[in-house]
Design a protein around this motif. Sequence first.
Motif, mmCIF file in Angstrom:
data_model
loop_
_atom_site.group_PDB
_atom_site.id
_atom_site.type_symbol
_atom_site.label_atom_id
_atom_site.label_comp_id
_atom_site.label_asym_id
_atom_site.label_seq_id
_atom_site.Cartn_x
_atom_site.Cartn_y
_atom_site.Cartn_z
ATOM 1 N N LEU A 21 30.684 -15.248 13.088
ATOM 2 C CA LEU A 21 29.622 -15.166 14.089
ATOM 3 C C LEU A 21 29.703 -13.902 14.932
ATOM 4 C CD1 LEU A 21 29.519 -18.899 15.245
ATOM 5 C CD2 LEU A 21 27.924 -17.712 13.729
ATOM 6 N N THR A 22 30.641 -13.024 14.617
ATOM 7 C CA THR A 22 30.761 -11.746 15.310
ATOM 8 C C THR A 22 30.137 -10.663 14.436
ATOM 9 O OG1 THR A 22 32.954 -11.443 14.337
ATOM 10 C CG2 THR A 22 32.858 -12.425 16.551
ATOM 11 N N PRO A 23 29.737 -9.532 15.020
ATOM 12 C CA PRO A 23 29.119 -8.464 14.222
ATOM 13 C C PRO A 23 29.978 -8.104 13.009
ATOM 14 C CG PRO A 23 28.923 -7.960 16.549
ATOM 15 C CD PRO A 23 29.809 -9.176 16.445
ATOM 16 N N ASN A 24 29.348 -8.065 11.830
ATOM 17 C CA ASN A 24 30.099 -7.869 10.586
ATOM 18 C C ASN A 24 29.282 -7.131 9.525
ATOM 19 O OD1 ASN A 24 32.449 -8.311 8.976
ATOM 20 N ND2 ASN A 24 31.369 -9.946 7.918
ATOM 21 N N ILE A 25 28.279 -6.380 9.926
ATOM 22 C CA ILE A 25 27.413 -5.678 8.973
ATOM 23 C C ILE A 25 27.677 -4.184 9.081
ATOM 24 C CG2 ILE A 25 25.034 -5.172 8.289
ATOM 25 C CD1 ILE A 25 24.222 -7.805 9.631
ATOM 26 N N ASP A 26 28.084 -3.583 7.973
ATOM 27 C CA ASP A 26 28.227 -2.124 7.953
ATOM 28 C C ASP A 26 26.843 -1.508 8.142
ATOM 29 O OD1 ASP A 26 30.960 -2.252 7.438
ATOM 30 O OD2 ASP A 26 30.693 -2.147 5.271
ATOM 31 N N GLY A 27 26.740 -0.558 9.040
ATOM 32 C CA GLY A 27 25.443 0.088 9.288
ATOM 33 C C GLY A 27 24.416 -0.892 9.807
ATOM 34 N N ALA A 28 24.806 -1.701 10.782
ATOM 35 C CA ALA A 28 23.920 -2.752 11.298
ATOM 36 C C ALA A 28 22.582 -2.202 11.792
ATOM 37 C CB ALA A 28 24.619 -3.523 12.410
ATOM 38 N N ASP A 29 22.606 -1.094 12.495
ATOM 39 C CA ASP A 29 21.352 -0.521 12.999
ATOM 40 C C ASP A 29 20.445 -0.085 11.855
ATOM 41 O OD1 ASP A 29 22.085 -0.950 15.632
ATOM 42 O OD2 ASP A 29 22.859 1.076 15.909
ATOM 43 N N ASP A 30 21.030 0.480 10.818
ATOM 44 C CA ASP A 30 20.249 0.885 9.645
ATOM 45 C C ASP A 30 19.652 -0.331 8.941
ATOM 46 O OD1 ASP A 30 20.815 3.575 10.079
ATOM 47 O OD2 ASP A 30 22.570 3.546 8.763
ATOM 48 N N PHE A 31 20.447 -1.394 8.835
ATOM 49 C CA PHE A 31 19.930 -2.609 8.207
ATOM 50 C C PHE A 31 18.781 -3.195 9.028
ATOM 51 C CE2 PHE A 31 19.760 -7.243 7.900
ATOM 52 C CZ PHE A 31 19.344 -7.347 6.583
ATOM 53 N N TYR A 32 18.927 -3.212 10.355
ATOM 54 C CA TYR A 32 17.872 -3.742 11.214
ATOM 55 C C TYR A 32 16.589 -2.933 11.032
ATOM 56 C CZ TYR A 32 15.489 -5.626 15.277
ATOM 57 O OH TYR A 32 14.571 -6.229 16.100
ATOM 58 N N ALA A 33 16.721 -1.624 10.965
ATOM 59 C CA ALA A 33 15.547 -0.768 10.750
ATOM 60 C C ALA A 33 14.914 -1.051 9.387
ATOM 61 C CB ALA A 33 15.946 0.705 10.854
ATOM 62 N N GLU A 34 15.741 -1.262 8.383
ATOM 63 C CA GLU A 34 15.242 -1.584 7.043
ATOM 64 C C GLU A 34 14.519 -2.928 7.037
ATOM 65 O OE1 GLU A 34 17.050 -1.714 2.490
ATOM 66 O OE2 GLU A 34 18.404 -1.428 4.189
ATOM 67 N N LEU A 35 15.076 -3.887 7.763
ATOM 68 C CA LEU A 35 14.446 -5.207 7.866
ATOM 69 C C LEU A 35 13.085 -5.108 8.550
ATOM 70 C CD1 LEU A 35 14.653 -8.292 7.533
ATOM 71 C CD2 LEU A 35 15.880 -8.337 9.722
ATOM 72 N N LEU A 36 13.027 -4.361 9.652
ATOM 73 C CA LEU A 36 11.739 -4.175 10.335
ATOM 74 C C LEU A 36 10.734 -3.467 9.435
ATOM 75 C CD1 LEU A 36 12.825 -3.173 13.953
ATOM 76 C CD2 LEU A 36 11.998 -5.392 13.145
ATOM 77 N N ALA A 37 11.182 -2.460 8.708
ATOM 78 C CA ALA A 37 10.296 -1.713 7.811
ATOM 79 C C ALA A 37 9.744 -2.616 6.708
ATOM 80 C CB ALA A 37 11.031 -0.520 7.216
ATOM 81 N N ALA A 38 10.554 -3.555 6.238
ATOM 82 C CA ALA A 38 10.101 -4.471 5.183
ATOM 83 C C ALA A 38 8.952 -5.355 5.674
ATOM 84 C CB ALA A 38 11.270 -5.336 4.703
ATOM 85 N N HIS A 39 8.866 -5.562 6.984
ATOM 86 C CA HIS A 39 7.832 -6.413 7.571
ATOM 87 C C HIS A 39 6.580 -5.635 7.984
ATOM 88 C CE1 HIS A 39 9.894 -10.327 7.889
ATOM 89 N NE2 HIS A 39 10.973 -9.577 7.831
ATOM 90 N N GLU A 40 6.644 -4.312 7.941
ATOM 91 C CA GLU A 40 5.480 -3.509 8.353
ATOM 92 C C GLU A 40 4.265 -3.846 7.509
ATOM 93 O OE1 GLU A 40 6.136 0.706 8.465
ATOM 94 O OE2 GLU A 40 7.860 0.480 9.813
ATOM 95 N N ASP A 41 3.136 -3.943 8.161
ATOM 96 C CA ASP A 41 1.842 -4.176 7.518
ATOM 97 C C ASP A 41 1.719 -5.538 6.839
ATOM 98 O OD1 ASP A 41 0.967 -1.599 8.296
ATOM 99 O OD2 ASP A 41 1.950 -0.715 6.553
ATOM 100 N N LEU A 42 2.643 -6.471 7.137
ATOM 101 C CA LEU A 42 2.518 -7.816 6.585
ATOM 102 C C LEU A 42 1.809 -8.707 7.596
ATOM 103 C CD1 LEU A 42 6.056 -8.509 5.037
ATOM 104 C CD2 LEU A 42 3.991 -7.692 3.875
ATOM 105 N N THR A 43 1.042 -9.643 7.083
ATOM 106 C CA THR A 43 0.469 -10.660 7.959
ATOM 107 C C THR A 43 1.603 -11.562 8.443
ATOM 108 O OG1 THR A 43 0.145 -12.224 6.149
ATOM 109 C CG2 THR A 43 -1.686 -10.688 6.618
ATOM 110 N N LYS A 44 1.337 -12.368 9.458
ATOM 111 C CA LYS A 44 2.345 -13.321 9.953
ATOM 112 C C LYS A 44 2.792 -14.240 8.821
ATOM 113 C CE LYS A 44 4.325 -16.087 13.165
ATOM 114 N NZ LYS A 44 5.605 -16.505 12.649
ATOM 115 N N GLU A 45 1.841 -14.687 8.028
ATOM 116 C CA GLU A 45 2.147 -15.585 6.911
ATOM 117 C C GLU A 45 3.068 -14.916 5.896
ATOM 118 O OE1 GLU A 45 -0.741 -16.745 3.547
ATOM 119 O OE2 GLU A 45 -0.867 -18.408 4.996
ATOM 120 N N LYS A 46 2.771 -13.675 5.528
ATOM 121 C CA LYS A 46 3.611 -12.964 4.555
ATOM 122 C C LYS A 46 4.966 -12.589 5.150
ATOM 123 C CE LYS A 46 0.102 -11.526 1.416
ATOM 124 N NZ LYS A 46 -0.127 -10.718 0.265
#
Length: 65
Positions: free
Chosen positions: A6-31
């Motif tokens: 439950l503690t931070p354990n992701i290499d490049g956490a900020d990069d992953f978060y940015a990638e996750l946000l980018a994956a959601h760009e231009d998607l509807t709420k449903e998608k």
Amino acid sequence: MSDLILTPNIDGADDFYAELLAAHEDLTKEKSDALNARLLLVLANHVGDRSILTAALKAAKAALK
């Protein structure tokens, strides 16, 4: 498998978060919701350990209280 981490354990956490946000760009709420559900199932399958998955569900729900 070991205990739930439950503690931070992701290499490049900020990069992953940015990638996750980018994956959601231009998607509807449903998608966006569908993407989250698919991602969760892919990662749950990768983890595979039911006791860890149960602990993760409990931890996530407890965080909502």
